[in-house]
Motif scaffolding. Structure first.
Motif, short mmCIF file in Angstrom:
data_model
loop_
_atom_site.label_atom_id
_atom_site.label_comp_id
_atom_site.label_asym_id
_atom_site.label_seq_id
_atom_site.Cartn_x
_atom_site.Cartn_y
_atom_site.Cartn_z
N MET B 1 12.48 8.46 1.64
CA MET B 1 13.40 7.88 0.65
C MET B 1 14.80 7.69 1.25
O MET B 1 15.42 6.64 1.08
CB MET B 1 13.48 8.81 -0.58
CG MET B 1 14.27 8.23 -1.73
SD MET B 1 13.40 6.89 -2.60
CE MET B 1 14.42 6.69 -4.05
N VAL B 2 15.26 8.72 1.99
CA VAL B 2 16.60 8.63 2.59
C VAL B 2 16.65 7.46 3.57
O VAL B 2 17.62 6.68 3.58
CB VAL B 2 16.97 9.96 3.29
CG1 VAL B 2 18.29 9.79 4.04
CG2 VAL B 2 17.09 11.09 2.28
N ASP B 3 15.62 7.32 4.38
CA ASP B 3 15.54 6.20 5.31
C ASP B 3 15.56 4.86 4.58
O ASP B 3 16.24 3.93 5.00
CB ASP B 3 14.23 6.29 6.13
CG ASP B 3 14.47 7.05 7.43
OD1 ASP B 3 15.59 7.59 7.59
OD2 ASP B 3 13.56 7.09 8.26
N LYS B 7 18.28 1.91 4.88
CA LYS B 7 17.89 0.53 5.24
C LYS B 7 18.38 -0.46 4.18
O LYS B 7 18.92 -1.51 4.49
CB LYS B 7 16.36 0.49 5.31
CG LYS B 7 15.82 -0.47 6.35
CD LYS B 7 14.35 -0.16 6.60
CE LYS B 7 13.62 -1.30 7.25
NZ LYS B 7 12.17 -1.01 7.34
N LEU B 8 18.17 -0.06 2.93
CA LEU B 8 18.54 -0.93 1.82
C LEU B 8 20.05 -1.15 1.77
O LEU B 8 20.52 -2.27 1.52
CB LEU B 8 18.05 -0.30 0.50
CG LEU B 8 18.13 -1.17 -0.76
CD1 LEU B 8 17.39 -2.48 -0.57
CD2 LEU B 8 17.58 -0.41 -1.96
N GLU B 18 22.94 2.48 -6.88
CA GLU B 18 22.20 1.23 -7.13
C GLU B 18 20.94 1.18 -6.26
O GLU B 18 19.88 0.76 -6.72
CB GLU B 18 23.07 0.00 -6.80
CG GLU B 18 24.10 -0.34 -7.86
CD GLU B 18 25.25 0.63 -7.89
OE1 GLU B 18 25.48 1.30 -6.85
OE2 GLU B 18 25.91 0.76 -8.94
N CYS B 19 21.07 1.59 -4.98
CA CYS B 19 19.93 1.55 -4.07
C CYS B 19 18.84 2.52 -4.53
O CYS B 19 17.65 2.18 -4.51
CB CYS B 19 20.37 1.89 -2.65
SG CYS B 19 21.31 0.56 -1.88
N GLN B 20 19.23 3.70 -4.95
CA GLN B 20 18.26 4.69 -5.45
C GLN B 20 17.49 4.12 -6.64
O GLN B 20 16.26 4.17 -6.68
CB GLN B 20 18.98 5.97 -5.87
CG GLN B 20 19.33 6.88 -4.71
CD GLN B 20 20.11 8.10 -5.15
OE1 GLN B 20 20.86 8.05 -6.13
NE2 GLN B 20 19.96 9.20 -4.42
N ASP B 29 9.47 0.33 -2.10
CA ASP B 29 9.32 -0.89 -1.30
C ASP B 29 10.70 -1.52 -1.10
O ASP B 29 11.33 -1.99 -2.04
CB ASP B 29 8.38 -1.86 -2.04
CG ASP B 29 8.11 -3.11 -1.21
OD1 ASP B 29 9.05 -3.59 -0.54
OD2 ASP B 29 6.97 -3.59 -1.25
N VAL B 30 11.16 -1.53 0.17
CA VAL B 30 12.53 -1.99 0.45
C VAL B 30 12.70 -3.47 0.11
O VAL B 30 13.69 -3.87 -0.50
CB VAL B 30 12.91 -1.72 1.93
CG1 VAL B 30 14.27 -2.33 2.25
CG2 VAL B 30 12.95 -0.21 2.19
N GLU B 31 11.73 -4.28 0.51
CA GLU B 31 11.83 -5.73 0.27
C GLU B 31 11.95 -6.02 -1.24
O GLU B 31 12.78 -6.83 -1.66
CB GLU B 31 10.63 -6.48 0.86
CG GLU B 31 10.63 -6.54 2.39
CD GLU B 31 11.93 -7.09 2.99
OE1 GLU B 31 12.40 -8.14 2.51
OE2 GLU B 31 12.49 -6.45 3.90
N LYS B 32 11.09 -5.34 -2.02
CA LYS B 32 11.15 -5.53 -3.48
C LYS B 32 12.49 -5.04 -4.03
O LYS B 32 13.05 -5.65 -4.95
CB LYS B 32 10.01 -4.75 -4.16
CG LYS B 32 8.77 -5.59 -4.41
CD LYS B 32 7.76 -4.82 -5.26
CE LYS B 32 6.37 -5.43 -5.13
NZ LYS B 32 5.32 -4.47 -5.54
N ALA B 33 13.00 -3.92 -3.46
CA ALA B 33 14.28 -3.37 -3.91
C ALA B 33 15.42 -4.36 -3.65
O ALA B 33 16.34 -4.50 -4.45
CB ALA B 33 14.56 -2.04 -3.22
N ILE B 34 15.33 -5.07 -2.51
CA ILE B 34 16.35 -6.09 -2.21
C ILE B 34 16.33 -7.16 -3.30
O ILE B 34 17.38 -7.55 -3.82
CB ILE B 34 16.08 -6.72 -0.82
CG1 ILE B 34 16.34 -5.69 0.29
CG2 ILE B 34 16.97 -7.95 -0.61
CD1 ILE B 34 15.96 -6.16 1.69
N GLU B 35 15.10 -7.58 -3.65
CA GLU B 35 14.97 -8.59 -4.72
C GLU B 35 15.59 -8.10 -6.02
O GLU B 35 16.31 -8.83 -6.69
CB GLU B 35 13.47 -8.90 -4.95
CG GLU B 35 12.89 -9.90 -3.98
CD GLU B 35 13.71 -11.17 -3.89
OE1 GLU B 35 13.90 -11.83 -4.93
OE2 GLU B 35 14.21 -11.48 -2.79
N ILE B 36 15.29 -6.83 -6.35
CA ILE B 36 15.83 -6.26 -7.60
C ILE B 36 17.36 -6.26 -7.59
O ILE B 36 17.99 -6.69 -8.56
CB ILE B 36 15.28 -4.81 -7.79
CG1 ILE B 36 13.77 -4.86 -8.10
CG2 ILE B 36 16.03 -4.07 -8.90
CD1 ILE B 36 13.06 -3.53 -7.95
#
Lengths: 193, 193
Positions: B1-3, B7-8, B18-20, B29-36
């Motif tokens: 999670m920290v990683d 990254k995010l 916000e990232c959490q 999922d980092v890519e999905k989190a970027i979208e969010i």
């Protein structure tokens, strides 16, 4: 003579040899020598006007992140474009535009419609004045408008006893190449687009 | 999670909280989190679009004295205008304009006449191709034209995997104020006026 040369150089930033020549021609009168140098600048510029202005320099000035200016000044050679006096001149212009808010580079750039509009405003302001003085007052106010609106007509911020165009012609006399203020733009945060 | 958070944050420059939240929503999922996060930025911008953009910042970028750029980015408060992330964003945009030569801020700014002209050029280029593919090819090339010509559509010079508008929406999500790229200008020495 040495004092006079020093004074003349400070005023015009022309070279020593040019200053000596001008002072000899003016019999040591500094004010006249300034005139002589300026005329040389004008003559030089018109003599060289046919040569291509394809080099130049762009400088910016940002005031507190709220006002931004971009200025382009053209010259004939890249050698001059990299000259420190030339660079400083362009920087001074950027600061001048930030401080004094001109809207045009030179008189000839003011569109006919803007002159008409200004003339109408002035005529409304002077309504009721004696007809004999009217034309003179209108002309005086119109001259003032050009002095405000045109960068080259404005008093130079670093020495308000001369105009920006005097600094330009001194620079031309000193550098020995035609120099042209091509354009500028001034942004102010939040102003209407 | 920290990683993933690290990254995010690198990718979006959004805040830790916000990232959490975004990662929890995307199940890590980092890519999905970027979208969010981007959607949040867009939502925030439209929610706040009615608020006045009366503050902002102007930055310049000069490349070797030969290319000059001025950019104005608007925000709601002077507090944000003086924020370092915001300042750096405006600086990045100025560099982007110098390097990638956009002509408009956003798609909607491209005049209808420019789109028509571009469409004609494209149609001339693809003459002779099978009619079935024609419309698709023209659309593809037109999209390419918008991606080149509009600052917000261009790949971000500091990270070409995202577009400038993605960086903008991340910035909105992070800062929590509406942010608008108001205008830019790009000078190049000697170009035709």
């Amino acid at each position: 003579m040495v004092d006079a040369i020093k004074k003349l150089r400070e005023k015009t930033s022309a070279g020593v040899v040019e200053c000596q020549k001008a002072l000899r021609e003016s019999n040591g009168d500094v004010e006249k020598a300034i005139e002589i140098l300026r005329k040389q600048g004008v003559a030089l510029a018109s003599k060289k006007a046919s040569r291509a202005i394809k080099e130049g320099r762009i400088e910016s000035y940002i005031h507190g992140g709220k006002i931004g200016v971009l200025v382009e000044v053209g010259c004939e050679s890249d050698f001059v474009a990299r000259n420190d006096d030339f660079k400083n001149f362009v920087k001074d212009l950027a600061m001048q535009v930030a401080a004094s808010y001109p809207r045009y580079v030179r008189k000839e750039d003011v569109p006919e419609s803007a002159i008409q509009k200004e003339t109408e405003i002035i005529k409304a302001q002077v309504e009721g004045k004696p007809a004999a003085q009217l034309e003179k007052i209108v002309q005086g106010k119109l001259t003032k408008f050009f002095d405000d609106a045109c960068l080259l007509e404005q008093p130079f911020i670093k020495d308000p006893s001369v105009r920006v165009r005097d600094v330009l012609t001194s620079m031309i006399a000193k550098i020995g190449e035609n120099i042209v203020v091509r354009r500028f733009v001034r942004y102010q945060v939040g102003e209407e687009l």
